[in-house]
Each structure stands twice: as C-alpha cells, then as structure tokens.
Scaffold this active site. Structure first.
Site, PDB file in Angstrom:
ATOM      1  N   ASN A 144     -28.198 -16.830  -4.902  1.00 49.36           N
ATOM      2  CA  ASN A 144     -26.797 -16.506  -5.130  1.00 49.36           C
ATOM      3  C   ASN A 144     -26.551 -15.094  -5.586  1.00 49.36           C
ATOM      4  O   ASN A 144     -25.533 -14.496  -5.275  1.00 49.36           O
ATOM      5  CB  ASN A 144     -26.195 -17.472  -6.144  1.00 49.36           C
ATOM      6  N   ASP A 196     -27.334 -13.373  -1.165  1.00 49.62           N
ATOM      7  CA  ASP A 196     -26.045 -13.819  -0.643  1.00 49.62           C
ATOM      8  C   ASP A 196     -24.926 -12.804  -0.697  1.00 49.62           C
ATOM      9  O   ASP A 196     -24.028 -12.822   0.129  1.00 49.62           O
ATOM     10  CB  ASP A 196     -25.593 -15.026  -1.459  1.00 49.62           C
ATOM     11  N   GLU A 243     -17.668 -16.950  -8.653  1.00 44.98           N
ATOM     12  CA  GLU A 243     -16.900 -16.019  -9.495  1.00 44.98           C
ATOM     13  C   GLU A 243     -16.635 -14.690  -8.780  1.00 44.98           C
ATOM     14  O   GLU A 243     -15.779 -13.929  -9.183  1.00 44.98           O
ATOM     15  CB  GLU A 243     -17.554 -15.793 -10.858  1.00 44.98           C
ATOM     16  N   ILE A 279     -20.583 -21.648  -8.860  1.00 47.33           N
ATOM     17  CA  ILE A 279     -19.220 -21.183  -9.143  1.00 47.33           C
ATOM     18  C   ILE A 279     -19.011 -19.836  -8.466  1.00 47.33           C
ATOM     19  O   ILE A 279     -19.729 -18.876  -8.727  1.00 47.33           O
ATOM     20  CB  ILE A 279     -18.978 -21.077 -10.664  1.00 47.33           C
ATOM     21  N   VAL A 309     -24.000 -21.253 -12.415  1.00 48.45           N
ATOM     22  CA  VAL A 309     -23.840 -19.845 -12.042  1.00 48.45           C
ATOM     23  C   VAL A 309     -23.867 -19.710 -10.518  1.00 48.45           C
ATOM     24  O   VAL A 309     -23.073 -18.985  -9.913  1.00 48.45           O
ATOM     25  CB  VAL A 309     -24.968 -18.986 -12.658  1.00 48.45           C
ATOM     26  N   ALA A 310     -24.791 -20.447  -9.897  1.00 46.67           N
ATOM     27  CA  ALA A 310     -24.950 -20.328  -8.455  1.00 46.67           C
ATOM     28  C   ALA A 310     -23.766 -20.923  -7.701  1.00 46.67           C
ATOM     29  O   ALA A 310     -23.348 -20.405  -6.671  1.00 46.67           O
ATOM     30  CB  ALA A 310     -26.239 -21.020  -8.032  1.00 46.67           C
ATOM     31  N   ASP A 327      13.599   1.856  12.244  1.00 44.00           N
ATOM     32  CA  ASP A 327      14.530   2.921  12.612  1.00 44.00           C
ATOM     33  C   ASP A 327      14.286   3.281  14.066  1.00 44.00           C
ATOM     34  O   ASP A 327      13.212   3.006  14.590  1.00 44.00           O
ATOM     35  CB  ASP A 327      14.195   4.191  11.822  1.00 44.00           C
TER      36      ASP A 327
HETATM   37  P1  ATP Z   1      17.862   6.305  12.580  1.00 39.32           P
HETATM   38  O1  ATP Z   1      18.591   5.531  11.528  1.00 39.32           O
HETATM   39  O2  ATP Z   1      17.301   5.469  13.656  1.00 39.32           O
HETATM   40  O3  ATP Z   1      16.901   7.317  12.040  1.00 39.32           O
HETATM   41  P2  ATP Z   1      19.811   8.353  13.070  1.00 39.32           P
HETATM   42  O4  ATP Z   1      18.909   9.508  12.783  1.00 39.32           O
HETATM   43  O5  ATP Z   1      20.719   8.481  14.231  1.00 39.32           O
HETATM   44  O6  ATP Z   1      19.019   7.042  13.346  1.00 39.32           O
HETATM   45  P3  ATP Z   1      21.376   9.074  10.849  1.00 39.32           P
HETATM   46  O7  ATP Z   1      20.509  10.220  10.555  1.00 39.32           O
HETATM   47  O8  ATP Z   1      21.920   8.246   9.754  1.00 39.32           O
HETATM   48  O9  ATP Z   1      20.657   8.046  11.792  1.00 39.32           O
HETATM   49  O10 ATP Z   1      22.571   9.644  11.725  1.00 39.32           O
HETATM   50  C1  ATP Z   1      23.742   8.885  11.986  1.00 39.32           C
HETATM   51  C2  ATP Z   1      24.679   9.666  12.892  1.00 39.32           C
HETATM   52  O11 ATP Z   1      25.134  10.828  12.216  1.00 39.32           O
HETATM   53  C3  ATP Z   1      24.021  10.159  14.163  1.00 39.32           C
HETATM   54  O12 ATP Z   1      24.153   9.234  15.197  1.00 39.32           O
HETATM   55  C4  ATP Z   1      24.810  11.434  14.471  1.00 39.32           C
HETATM   56  O13 ATP Z   1      25.974  11.118  15.207  1.00 39.32           O
HETATM   57  C5  ATP Z   1      25.215  11.928  13.103  1.00 39.32           C
HETATM   58  N1  ATP Z   1      24.302  12.970  12.641  1.00 39.32           N
HETATM   59  C6  ATP Z   1      22.960  12.926  12.580  1.00 39.32           C
HETATM   60  N2  ATP Z   1      22.451  14.053  12.083  1.00 39.32           N
HETATM   61  C7  ATP Z   1      23.500  14.861  11.821  1.00 39.32           C
HETATM   62  C8  ATP Z   1      23.652  16.181  11.285  1.00 39.32           C
HETATM   63  N3  ATP Z   1      22.606  16.886  10.892  1.00 39.32           N
HETATM   64  N4  ATP Z   1      24.880  16.679  11.158  1.00 39.32           N
HETATM   65  C9  ATP Z   1      25.941  15.962  11.529  1.00 39.32           C
HETATM   66  N5  ATP Z   1      25.891  14.744  12.035  1.00 39.32           N
HETATM   67  C10 ATP Z   1      24.689  14.182  12.192  1.00 39.32           C
END
Ligand code: ATP
Length: 853
Positions: free
Chosen positions: A688, A692, A267, A265, A262-263, A309
C-alpha cells in the site's frame, strides 16, 4: 512620469508592490506533516512495541517503508504546489503605466512610486495615488469604505484629513474602475497603501477543497469506521484463536490489525485528487485555458450549457470596414470618395470619436474602433495628427449599457459633439439629417431607409455603427442628456468573420450534449446571421433581444431559455438572469464575459470564463477560468480536459479501492476458514505504501482521449461513487482477492503458513500492479494501442515489479520481509495467478461495457 531606469531604481528602493503574505510551509514541515495521520502514528507505536518484543526487523522495515512513503508524499505535494503557483503567476493582475513616454502593460507588482498609471473601466487600481487627468472616472471603493455605490472622482483636491471616501482626487489600491478613464501618479505601494495598512498579514490562501475532495473525504471517513470495526473484530478473533493471551500474541494481533487498517483505509484519495487536478491544470494552461479555481476543472466535466459572447470569442475580432451609408446611399469601401464632404466628415468623425491607436503597426484599443482608424489611414490620414488638429475637449466614454460614445472637439470655427453607437439606440436621438452637405429635418422616410439599410447590413452578418453630431456654440462639459437632438451623418458597416475553428467547436460541443448559447451586445440580425453560420442557431425564432426577458417572471424564463440560442442587445443584468434560469433547471453553466459589468454574471455562473486578451482585470478576477486566446474553441478543449481529468481520477480511485478490497477479502476469507492470516503486516504496508501509490498517480495522468466527448455531461451533483462504480470495485476486488487466496492455498498445502503468506503477498502485489492496466478505461483495452500509451503507468509497473521481485528473489531480504524462498514453479504460479487478473477482469469489462470499437 518615470523613465524605465528610474522605475528600476525605485523598485530597488521601495520593493515590490505587493501585500506581504504569511509564511509558506517549508519542505521539512510538509515532510513532517505526512506523519500526522492518526493511523500512521499508531502504526509507528505498534512497530516500536513489537520491536521491543523481539521483532526488530519488522519494526525497522515498517519504519523505512513509512519514511519512503512520506518522501513520496512530500515530493508530490511540492510538485502540486509548484504547478498551482505557476498558474497564479499566469493569471496575476496587470497595470498600464507610462514610462519613457510609452505605454506598457506590466504586472501590478512591478508598479512603483512615481509611476504614471492609466485607468480604464474594468481596471483594478494597482496602487494608491493622486489623479492627474480624469474623464468621468467612477471607482468602486467598497473594499475600503464599505460604500457600495461607485465614487465619482475629479481633479478637485479634498480638504486635508478628509475621510477616504471623500478624497475625490485620490485613488486607492484594491478598488476598481467602473466607468471612465484617468491617469494618476503613484504615491503609495504594497503595505504602505491604505489597504496594506488595514490588511494584517495575508496568509497564503488555503485552496478550498473541491466538491470531489469533500465527497471523497466524507466517503473515506465512513469507510474508515467500517474498516476499523472490521480490524478490531479481526484482532479479537486472532487473540481468541491463539488460545492464550500474552504480550506477544497481543502485539502480533495489534500490529496486524493496525497494518491492515493503514493499508485498507484510502487516506490518499483526496491528495491524489489535488495532484491530478493540479497537473491537469498545467496541461490546460498550455492549451490556453488558465484555471483560477481548482473546482472549475471538476465543474467543466458536467457543464451542460455554455453561454458565449460573440465578438472576439466566436468571431475573430478583426474588423474591417465594408460599407458606408451616407447621403442616403450605400457606398462600398472601395468606392468611398473623400472629396464628397459628407463622406469625409463621416471618416473624420469615426477617427475622432475613437480611442484606438495604431502606431507603427501596433494596434491598441477596441477592434471596432481600430477598424475605423485603419480605414482612415488608407486614405492617408494620420490618427494622432487629426486628433491634434481637432482637439478632444470633453468625452462621455462608451459603455455597453448605453451603447453610445460621444466626444466634443474644437473644430476651430466652433465646437461639435460627435456621437457614435448602436443604430437602434442612436436612431431615437435624431432630429436632423445631413445630406449632400446640407442639413434638414429628418423625415420618417429617412428613418425608414436607415432601418432598412441597417437590416440589410445585419443580414450579411455585418456589425453596424451609426454616426451623428451636434454643433455646439460654446465649450462646455457634456453629459448623457446631451446625446439627443442629433444630426444623422451615416452608418458604417464592418465585417468580423467567425473564427475558423468556431464551427467545428460548436459541432463538438453539441455532440457532447452541451448547448451553446450566444449572448451578445450586438444587433439581433447580425448575431443570428453569425450564429447560423457556425451552427449555434437553426431557425430565426431561436434569436431574441435581451429586453424580451425583462417582462418575464423567473418561472417563465425557465420555460423560455431552452427555446433560445441567441440573445442580442443583452445587458449584464440579462446575463445573470439567463444563467440563473439555466441553473434552476438543474444545469451547470459556463458563461463568458469581458467587461466590468460582467463580473456578477461570471460569479453567478458555475464556470465564469474571462477573456485574457480583451477582458478587463475585474472580469478576470471574478472568473474561474481565463482564456489566453479569447477563443470559444478553447472552452470546448477545456471541457474535454475537465472530463478526461475526472475520468482519470475515477480510474485512479478504482485502482486503489479495488486493490484494497481484494486484500480485505483475502484476510476475511482466511479468517472465516480458520486459516492463518494470509499476510504479514509488512506485506500490506509494502504494497500500500510503496508499490501502489505510483500506479495510482500514473492512472491520474493517463493520456486524454476523445471518447469522453461522445458522452453526455455528468449529471449535476452526481457522486463519484455511483452504483456502477462501486460494483466495478467489488467485482475487480473479488477477482484480485480470489487469485491471492488460490496462491495462498497452494502455498499452504505445499509447505505451511510462511510459504502461503509469501505466495499470497507476491500474487497480491503483482496482481495489483497488473490491475493498473485494467483501470485505464471502463471498456477493455487489452488488445488496443491504448494498453501501452501511458509511460508513467508502464514505469510505475516496472518499478513495482522490480521491488517485489527483489524481495522475493534476494535471499538476504527474506527475513526482513517475512518471506521464504520460492522455487521456480512456485514463482511461476505467483506470476501466472497475478497475470490472470488481466484477462479475467478484461473479460468482465467486455461483458459489462462491450468492446472498445
Ligand atoms: P459581445 O457582447 O458579443 O462582445 P459586442 O462587442 O457587440 O458583443 P458591446 O461591446 O456591448 O457588445 O457593444 C454593443 C453595441 O454597441 C455594438 O453592437 C455596437 O453597435 C455598439 N458599440 C460597440 N463598440 C462601440 C464603440 N466603441 N463606440 C460606440 N458604439 C459601440
């Protein structure tokens, strides 16, 4: 639509919108489970047997020790459960409802019958209901219908009795929106929903064991077999040595062998991991990272690639308009003149083809769009008024694949479709241009200028949107095919500054051997400019557009990814391929995502990271970690926590295994030297099960240090029990065993077996308590501040010391614990030898790992 008061009443009447969970274990059940261990059962039987044979005191003490241990175990399990539950509440799904004419975001379980719910791409449908408004809504109902294609919804009523999949004007709980927007009225909640009807009781989800736990359980099993064999042999030897065989000889030998098993192992290893991980996740939650899957904590320690992103994660997502490009000229924001008809039209378009609102300073919606309406309000335009005046009649919502958004408006004198989106997409759909209030065919010269302007803006790190429009003669629904033949109106460039902390976080990430990679939907040049500013990219050649990987085979991509730090104009499919390519190269990959289409990539990544503020419900559900502040720097903090937690678990295991090994070595040495056994069974159990467990947990809660970020990520799949680690356990166990045997021999020579056992027990117990401080770090900590920085450990040490000293000093306890009174010099020897473990093991650490500075 309900008022808050009606909603409250309905909640009382219908209960919460949740599926009934299976029964939870009660504390009593958890307590009883502590006795389920096979060896503990055998021990109880052995203790009872030896009680019948006359050793009643031992039996009672063993029973008490086991019970206290079970109480400790119950408290720990309950605490761990509590902290995991609070994590679940933190990441519970939410829904947008309209009550009292206002939109609220509430926990989905509070949605009730009659509520008006708003749905957008990426939302989970929180309850069943009937659509009231619907703009191109598409819903993934595969969970209910098995149909993997998204179902298109409309207000059209389905014939009575139509199967679920054909009920076009109904939405069902558990499905999610892949596209479009809608509003609906709730008709069914909780167990009354379609999914509730098919779900039998959902048993409270059992946490899956983490790889580390699997690894340790496996090790524990193997070790148990070796120990059991060893104990069996030892039992045979001691019976043989007794020279005769009777009930008492057998019972003594059996009880000792079981107690040793027991001591020795370990567990508790796997449950220590659970406790440390669950406490660790609480600390992480306070630092804005909510862990949804415990495995992620371990995984974070070996992350070697972080794909992030840009917008909102590395940047602030607080956009402000800096420039217009209209009438073939660049106009900085302070020079915008809305008396110029084209500038005014561009401003209006940007406010109309837009879903954001800013009511009384409360911004709701996409920051890109919020920047546009904020600019409008600087010029005295009220967003809602303008939208009332030029009513939106149709729309095609924005999606990050198409990168466009279009809305049709009633302009009184006719209709117009307004389109905005990425320059490189919109530019291919232009046939005309509006300049100085006149429309003419667009020329290649115009297009070239637009592209040049776009490049210029992007090189300054600005995000650029292009605007176009088309006059329509009649009011008719629009589709993506209509987004062509547009008249160019202008560009709007916005600044989204990097977060203040991004640069340092990137530097820390690189120093920790992790490669940061920017993956963005934005333009390549904008992305590269921002990446350069924060240190992700050194050379322009490290930035590419997502499309370049489309023609690559998986093998080519694997060769390609190490050269690239920025992927622009990326689609969700690219993200998955990039993650896979890194994984195939043997990396552990963390990937951020926020949109509904990001869910597969988040699942594919080892650590899927969703955005708490801007992320969709679907992305949160797919992720293993949620950032409540959407901040890249938080990922790096989480990595640091993950590495520290892993290191702490390792130290805690080292403490337990080396101590156990020390005890076994002492028993083995005594047996080989034909000496009496060095401990009574209750000694081993006392150490144990009582003195411990607390230091082991305390070591798991060691304060975190920055040191871990100077190391490279832990190799993928590396077992916790590396050769080096096992060597530490062996060496340290040897020292502890040696000190114990020295005490034993001194006692044996002075006054025979009982004194020897008392001194060995005291030395081993205290030696292991002291050893807790050795296990704080790989390097020596003896003369550093760090030695005293863990109050849990100091507390556990003090408590353990109190217990052992009480047993040694209070003569009433002597019989029970099978010890004899020690005189002062004998006590001094026990203390001295126990304490010697510290300098000797610290010296060993110094020799193996160098000094701490
Ligand atoms: P990330 O992927 O880093 O978040 P992001 O926000 O630019 O970047 P998306 O939201 O996919 O990525 O946007 C892609 C592109 O679409 C942008 O670069 C912009 O040109 C266009 N876009 C973003 N928001 C809008 C919107 N509300 N209406 C129209 N076009 C848009």
């Amino acid at each position: 639509m309900l008022t808050s008061e009606q909603a409250r009443k309905n909640q009382e009447k219908y209960g919460f919108n949740e599926l009934v969970e299976g029964k939870k274990k009660t504390p009593v059940q958890i307590f009883l489970e502590q006795f389920k261990d096979f060896l503990v059962i055998i021990l109880i039987i052995a203790a009872i047997a030896s009680g019948f044979l006359g050793d009643i005191e031992s039996a009672v003490v063993i029973f008490i020790v086991i019970t206290i241990n079970a109480i400790l175990g119950t408290v720990q399990t309950l605490k761990a459960e509590q902290s995991l539950n609070s994590l679940k509440t933190l990441s519970a799904p939410t829904a947008k409802v309209i009550r009292d004419n206002n939109m609220y975001e509430i926990p989905s379980r509070e949605v009730t019958i009659g509520d008006r719910v708003i749905l957008e791409a990426g939302d989970y449908v929180p309850a069943d209901g009937t659509l009231i408004e619907c703009a191109s809504l598409k819903v993934d109902e595969s969970m209910l219908t098995g149909e993997s294609l998204a179902a298109e919804k409309s207000l059209e009523e389905a014939p009575a009795g139509a199967p679920l999949g054909d009920q076009t004007n109904k939405v069902f709980s558990g499905s999610f929106v892949t596209y479009g927007r809608a509003g609906y009225e709730v008709t069914g909640i909780g167990m009354e929903t379609e999914v509730g009807k098919i779900a039998t009781l959902i048993h409270s989800a059992q946490e899956k064991r983490t790889p580390l736990q699997v690894n340790l359980d496996d090790f524990g099993k193997k070790l148990s077999i070796v120990i059991l064999i060893f104990c069996g042999i030892l039992m045979g030897v001691s019976i043989y040595k007794a020279g005769h065989f009777d009930k008492n000889v057998f019972a003594d030998a059996f009880l000792f062998a079981v107690a040793l098993a027991v001591a020795a192992i370990p567990e508790a290893l796997s449950s220590i991991v659970t406790i440390v991980l669950s406490f660790g996740t609480q600390k992480m939650a306070k630092e804005n990272a909510i862990i949804r899957k415990l495995q992620a904590v371990e995984g974070l320690g070996s992350v070697s690639i972080i794909c992030s992103d840009k917008t909102g994660t590395l940047t602030q997502n607080k956009m402000t308009v800096e420039d217009y490009y209209v009438d073939n000229q660049r106009v900085t924001v302070d020079k915008i003149d809305i008396k110029q008809p084209d500038q005014k039209f561009l401003l209006h378009s940007s406010m109309l083809c837009n879903d954001s609102t800013n009511v009384g300073g409360k911004e709701i919606g996409d920051p890109t769009e919020t920047a546009l309406i904020n600019l409008g309000s600087n010029f005295g335009y009220e967003t809602l008024e303008l939208r009332q005046k030029y009513k939106r009649v149709y729309e095609i919502p924005f999606d990050s694949d198409r990168k466009l958004m279009s809305t049709t408006h009633d302009l009184k004198e006719g209709y117009a479709m307004l389109t905005k989106g990425a320059v490189d997409v919109l530019i291919n759909r232009l046939t005309k241009i509006k300049i100085n209030n006149e429309v003419r065919e667009i020329t290649s010269e115009d297009l070239k200028k637009i592209e040049e302007m776009n490049r210029e803006f992007s090189e300054d790190g600005l995000r650029v949107l292009a605007f176009g429009y088309k006059e329509l003669t009649e009011k008719k629904p629009i589709s993506v095919e209509d987004e062509a033949d547009l008249t160019f109106l202008g560009l709007i460039a916005m600044m989204d500054p990097p977060r203040g902390e991004s640069k340092d976080a990137v530097a820390e990430c690189i120093a920790a051997g992790i490669k940061p990679v920017m993956i963005t939907g934005d333009h390549k040049i904008t992305a590269a400019a921002i990446a350069k500013r924060i240190g992700i990219l050194k050379d322009k050649s490290e930035a590419v557009e997502g499309a370049v990987i489309e023609s690559m085979s998986d093998e080519e991509l694997q060769e390609f990814v190490p050269k690239i730090s920025v992927y622009a104009r990326v689609s969700p499919e690219h993200k998955i391929r990039i993650v896979r390519a890194w994984q195939d190269r043997g990396n552990i990959v963390a990937m951020t995502g926020d949109g509904v289409n990001d869910a597969p990539a988040l699942k594919q990544a080892d650590i899927g990271v969703a955005m708490g503020i801007t992320g969709t419900e679907v992305s949160k559900d797919a992720a293993s970690m949620i950032l409540t502040d959407d901040n890249f720097a938080t990922i790096i903090k989480a990595v640091k926590n993950g590495r520290n937690i892993y290191a702490n678990i390792k130290h805690s295991i080292q403490f337990l295994l080396s101590g156990n090994f020390g005890a076994i070595l002492a028993v083995l040495a005594a047996s080989l030297a034909s000496l009496p056994v060095p401990f009574a069974p209750v000694h081993l159990l006392f150490i144990n099960l009582l003195t411990d467990s607390l230091p082991a947990i305390a070591l798991g809660l060691e304060p975190h240090s920055n040191e871990v970020m100077k190391e490279k990520p832990r190799p993928k799949g590396e077992s916790i029990l590396t050769g080096n680690f096992l060597l530490s356990i062996g060496l340290e166990g040897f020292v502890i065993g040696l000190m114990t045997m020295v005490a034993f021999m001194i006692g044996y020579k002075t006054d025979g077996a009982l004194l020897a056992q008392t001194m060995a027990f005291g030395t081993l117990c205290m030696g292991r308590l002291v050893h807790g401080f050795n296990c704080k770090a790989n390097k020596p900590v003896i003369f550093t501040k760090r030695f005293f920085d863990n109050w849990y450990l100091i507390g556990a040490f003090a408590l353990g010391l109190l217990l052992i000293v009480a047993v040694l000093v209070i003569s009433d306890l002597h019989n029970m614990f099978k010890v004899q009174t020690l005189n002062l010099s004998q006590l001094g020897i026990v203390f001295g030898l126990a304490l010697l473990n510290l300098p000797i093991i610290q010296l060993l650490k110094r020799l193996r790992y160098g000094s701490n500075n």
